[in-house]
Design an enzyme around this catalytic site. Structure first.
Site, PDB file in Angstrom:
ATOM      1  N   ALA A  80       0.839  -1.196   0.000  1.00 53.88           N
ATOM      2  CA  ALA A  80       0.000   0.000   0.000  1.00 53.88           C
ATOM      3  C   ALA A  80       0.873   1.245   0.000  1.00 53.88           C
ATOM      4  O   ALA A  80       1.971   1.246   0.552  1.00 53.88           O
ATOM      5  CB  ALA A  80      -0.880  -0.016   1.241  1.00 53.88           C
ATOM      6  N   ARG A  88       4.321   7.788   6.364  1.00 50.36           N
ATOM      7  CA  ARG A  88       4.866   6.510   5.895  1.00 50.36           C
ATOM      8  C   ARG A  88       4.775   5.465   6.990  1.00 50.36           C
ATOM      9  O   ARG A  88       4.546   4.288   6.732  1.00 50.36           O
ATOM     10  CB  ARG A  88       6.320   6.703   5.456  1.00 50.36           C
ATOM     11  CG  ARG A  88       6.440   7.601   4.234  1.00 50.36           C
ATOM     12  CD  ARG A  88       7.886   7.875   3.884  1.00 50.36           C
ATOM     13  NE  ARG A  88       8.006   8.733   2.733  1.00 50.36           N
ATOM     14  CZ  ARG A  88       8.099  10.061   2.781  1.00 50.36           C
ATOM     15  NH1 ARG A  88       8.063  10.680   3.951  1.00 50.36           N
ATOM     16  NH2 ARG A  88       8.234  10.772   1.683  1.00 50.36           N
ATOM     17  N   THR A 148      17.439  13.075  -0.977  1.00 53.27           N
ATOM     18  CA  THR A 148      18.698  13.756  -1.291  1.00 53.27           C
ATOM     19  C   THR A 148      18.587  14.433  -2.663  1.00 53.27           C
ATOM     20  O   THR A 148      19.043  15.571  -2.846  1.00 53.27           O
ATOM     21  CB  THR A 148      19.866  12.738  -1.241  1.00 53.27           C
ATOM     22  OG1 THR A 148      20.055  12.350   0.127  1.00 53.27           O
ATOM     23  CG2 THR A 148      21.158  13.316  -1.783  1.00 53.27           C
ATOM     24  N   ARG A 150      15.802  15.491  -4.013  1.00 57.00           N
ATOM     25  CA  ARG A 150      14.912  16.651  -3.832  1.00 57.00           C
ATOM     26  C   ARG A 150      15.679  17.819  -3.207  1.00 57.00           C
ATOM     27  O   ARG A 150      15.517  18.975  -3.603  1.00 57.00           O
ATOM     28  CB  ARG A 150      13.739  16.264  -2.909  1.00 57.00           C
ATOM     29  CG  ARG A 150      12.722  15.369  -3.588  1.00 57.00           C
ATOM     30  CD  ARG A 150      11.682  14.856  -2.602  1.00 57.00           C
ATOM     31  NE  ARG A 150      10.631  14.122  -3.294  1.00 57.00           N
ATOM     32  CZ  ARG A 150       9.933  13.136  -2.751  1.00 57.00           C
ATOM     33  NH1 ARG A 150      10.161  12.742  -1.508  1.00 57.00           N
ATOM     34  NH2 ARG A 150       8.989  12.541  -3.447  1.00 57.00           N
ATOM     35  N   HIS A 174      13.705   7.782   5.934  1.00 58.65           N
ATOM     36  CA  HIS A 174      13.014   8.328   4.754  1.00 58.65           C
ATOM     37  C   HIS A 174      11.619   8.676   5.265  1.00 58.65           C
ATOM     38  O   HIS A 174      10.704   7.873   5.225  1.00 58.65           O
ATOM     39  CB  HIS A 174      12.948   7.281   3.639  1.00 58.65           C
ATOM     40  CG  HIS A 174      11.991   7.643   2.531  1.00 58.65           C
ATOM     41  ND1 HIS A 174      12.118   8.773   1.756  1.00 58.65           N
ATOM     42  CD2 HIS A 174      10.867   7.019   2.076  1.00 58.65           C
ATOM     43  CE1 HIS A 174      11.139   8.824   0.871  1.00 58.65           C
ATOM     44  NE2 HIS A 174      10.356   7.782   1.053  1.00 58.65           N
TER      45      HIS A 174
HETATM   46  P1  NAD Z   1       0.411   1.196  -5.902  1.00 61.60           P
HETATM   47  O1  NAD Z   1      -0.769   0.934  -5.042  1.00 61.60           O
HETATM   48  O2  NAD Z   1       0.243   1.957  -7.163  1.00 61.60           O
HETATM   49  O3  NAD Z   1       1.111  -0.183  -6.272  1.00 61.60           O
HETATM   50  C1  NAD Z   1       1.344  -1.200  -5.354  1.00 61.60           C
HETATM   51  C2  NAD Z   1       1.325  -2.492  -6.127  1.00 61.60           C
HETATM   52  O4  NAD Z   1       1.655  -3.549  -5.216  1.00 61.60           O
HETATM   53  C3  NAD Z   1      -0.051  -2.835  -6.737  1.00 61.60           C
HETATM   54  O5  NAD Z   1       0.081  -3.090  -8.120  1.00 61.60           O
HETATM   55  C4  NAD Z   1      -0.504  -4.068  -5.947  1.00 61.60           C
HETATM   56  O6  NAD Z   1      -1.276  -4.973  -6.733  1.00 61.60           O
HETATM   57  C5  NAD Z   1       0.850  -4.665  -5.566  1.00 61.60           C
HETATM   58  N1  NAD Z   1       0.751  -5.573  -4.416  1.00 61.60           N
HETATM   59  C6  NAD Z   1       0.077  -5.392  -3.266  1.00 61.60           C
HETATM   60  N2  NAD Z   1       0.220  -6.494  -2.495  1.00 61.60           N
HETATM   61  C7  NAD Z   1       1.014  -7.344  -3.177  1.00 61.60           C
HETATM   62  C8  NAD Z   1       1.506  -8.643  -2.901  1.00 61.60           C
HETATM   63  N3  NAD Z   1       1.217  -9.271  -1.765  1.00 61.60           N
HETATM   64  N4  NAD Z   1       2.278  -9.246  -3.834  1.00 61.60           N
HETATM   65  C9  NAD Z   1       2.564  -8.635  -5.009  1.00 61.60           C
HETATM   66  N5  NAD Z   1       2.118  -7.395  -5.324  1.00 61.60           N
HETATM   67  C10 NAD Z   1       1.351  -6.776  -4.411  1.00 61.60           C
HETATM   68  O7  NAD Z   1       1.486   1.920  -4.962  1.00 61.60           O
HETATM   69  P2  NAD Z   1       2.756   2.755  -5.442  1.00 61.60           P
HETATM   70  O8  NAD Z   1       2.387   4.182  -5.538  1.00 61.60           O
HETATM   71  O9  NAD Z   1       3.381   2.053  -6.561  1.00 61.60           O
HETATM   72  O10 NAD Z   1       3.689   2.623  -4.139  1.00 61.60           O
HETATM   73  C11 NAD Z   1       4.269   1.375  -3.805  1.00 61.60           C
HETATM   74  C12 NAD Z   1       5.038   1.496  -2.507  1.00 61.60           C
HETATM   75  O11 NAD Z   1       6.191   2.302  -2.724  1.00 61.60           O
HETATM   76  C13 NAD Z   1       4.265   2.172  -1.375  1.00 61.60           C
HETATM   77  O12 NAD Z   1       4.528   1.513  -0.152  1.00 61.60           O
HETATM   78  C14 NAD Z   1       4.808   3.586  -1.367  1.00 61.60           C
HETATM   79  O13 NAD Z   1       4.650   4.212  -0.110  1.00 61.60           O
HETATM   80  C15 NAD Z   1       6.252   3.291  -1.700  1.00 61.60           C
HETATM   81  N6  NAD Z   1       7.028   4.436  -2.190  1.00 61.60           N
HETATM   82  C16 NAD Z   1       8.292   4.519  -1.734  1.00 61.60           C
HETATM   83  C17 NAD Z   1       9.095   5.570  -2.131  1.00 61.60           C
HETATM   84  C18 NAD Z   1      10.506   5.669  -1.597  1.00 61.60           C
HETATM   85  O14 NAD Z   1      11.221   6.659  -1.819  1.00 61.60           O
HETATM   86  N7  NAD Z   1      10.966   4.655  -0.868  1.00 61.60           N
HETATM   87  C19 NAD Z   1       8.606   6.534  -3.027  1.00 61.60           C
HETATM   88  C20 NAD Z   1       7.311   6.387  -3.513  1.00 61.60           C
HETATM   89  C21 NAD Z   1       6.522   5.325  -3.065  1.00 61.60           C
END
Ligand code: NAD
Length: 312
Positions: A80, A88, A148, A150, A174
């Site tokens: 999610a 977060r 970083t 940004r 983060h």
């Molecule tokens: P999203 O909802 O668009 O995509 C998530 C995907 O994960 C979906 O396609 C869903 O079907 C899939 N999924 C869910 N449960 C699953 C499972 N058990 N097995 C396989 N696939 C599964 O979300 P998003 O916008 O792509 O974000 C994804 C994650 O990345 C989030 O946790 C978000 O907070 C994180 N994120 C991190 C950063 C960072 O800098 N680290 C930046 C942006 C987003």
């Protein structure tokens, strides 16, 4: 092992945008998308393949966990994302449960390096280390690589300097407790304090804080406006992957397990680290001012509290 095979688990906004950026980069020869929804993965794969005549050749396909076999890198973006206003850390329980399910399925096929992106990324990097029993060098959190970037962009546009000539780090979580290392900022090799003395703008301390607040709150702002962040994180992931596939020894603020770093131990957070074909080869001991050390320790404590609240 296929040196240039990258598997992406989670083909949502971040996973699909990363796949697109990776395809354009020409770094990978095989890109496999794995998702809970094979339909969504299939749609992205079709769309990406329709663009193959415009980029360097690669094979892009939908897979399942067995396709992590012989992958050099598996990038995990499943789970999610934040809803408007959510932090977060609010995501922790939902995404830890997902990781308990998927990490064993991935590591069963022994891919070489895991890059964790899902949030809260530091907590999930720690959880992945425990769940996978991989050595710490081979589990990399995307950490504050994005923050970083940004910071470099926002400071660069404030000062009127190309972000590539702004050398600055965001370290720690983060997330909300992240820390700007102002003491080490330099612009084109000139220490920031000295740069400010000769700059005609004469900015106040408040303006400096404003730049950092914009960095810290960037994701909230973007999510409020368009529902998710995807482009800059997609590029940040290509940067990490590039450093591994090309054995670059690049310094990146990735999230890693720290031990005895300014009295911080047994927690994953971001500090500058050297990344090469083996993953994280070593972390750099940057000289922090006392107030920065206190902030980094506070950030570690926030993360530890969350780590202690989850069962792994
Ligand atoms: P999203 O909802 O668009 O995509 C998530 C995907 O994960 C979906 O396609 C869903 O079907 C899939 N999924 C869910 N449960 C699953 C499972 N058990 N097995 C396989 N696939 C599964 O979300 P998003 O916008 O792509 O974000 C994804 C994650 O990345 C989030 O946790 C978000 O907070 C994180 N994120 C991190 C950063 C960072 O800098 N680290 C930046 C942006 C987003």
């Amino acid at each position: 092992m296929d040196e240039r095979k990258v598997a992406i688990v989670g083909a949502g906004q971040v996973g699909a945008t990363f796949a697109f950026a990776l395809m354009i980069s020409g770094l990978a020869t095989r890109i496999v998308l794995i998702d809970l929804s094979p339909e969504r993965a299939e749609g992205h794969v079709m769309d990406l393949n329709h663009g193959l005549s415009f980029v360097k050749p690669s094979t892009i396909y939908v897979g399942d966990y067995s396709d992590c076999k012989d992958a050099n890198i598996v990038v995990v973006t499943a789970g999610a994302g934040q809803k408007p206003g959510e932090t977060r850390l609010d995501l922790v329980r939902r995404n830890t449960d997902i990781f308990k399910d998927i990490v064993p399925k991935i590591v069963r096929y022994e891919p070489r390096i895991l890059i964790i992106v899902s949030n809260p990324v530091d907590v999930l990097t720690y959880a992945t280390l425990r769940l996978s029993e991989y050595p710490m060098s081979r589990v990399i959190g995307s950490g504050t690589v994005l923050d970083t970037a940004r910071f470099r962009y926002l400071l660069g546009s404030h000062c009127g300097v190309d972000p590539r000539n702004v050398h600055a780090y965001i370290v720690g979580e983060h997330g909300d407790s992240e820390v700007a290392v102002w003491s080490q900022v330099n612009i084109g090799g000139v220490a920031f304090r000295r740069y400010c003395q000769v700059c005609e703008r004469e900015c106040s301390e408040g303006e400096r804080e404003e730049v950092f607040n914009k960095v810290k709150n960037a994701a909230y702002e973007v999510i409020k406006k368009k529902g998710a962040t995807n482009f800059a994180i997609g590029l940040a992931l290509v940067r990490i992957v590039e450093s591994i596939l090309r054995d670059e020894n690049s310094v990146l603020t990735v999230s890693t397990l720290v031990n005895d770093y300014y009295d911080i131990s047994d927690v994953c957070l971001s500090i500058p680290a050297i990344v090469n074909r083996n993953g994280i080869s070593k972390t750099l001991s940057i000289g922090l001012e006392e107030s920065e050390v206190e902030k980094l320790q506070a950030s570690a404590n926030v993360l530890k509290e969350v780590i202690n609240s989850i069962e792994i």
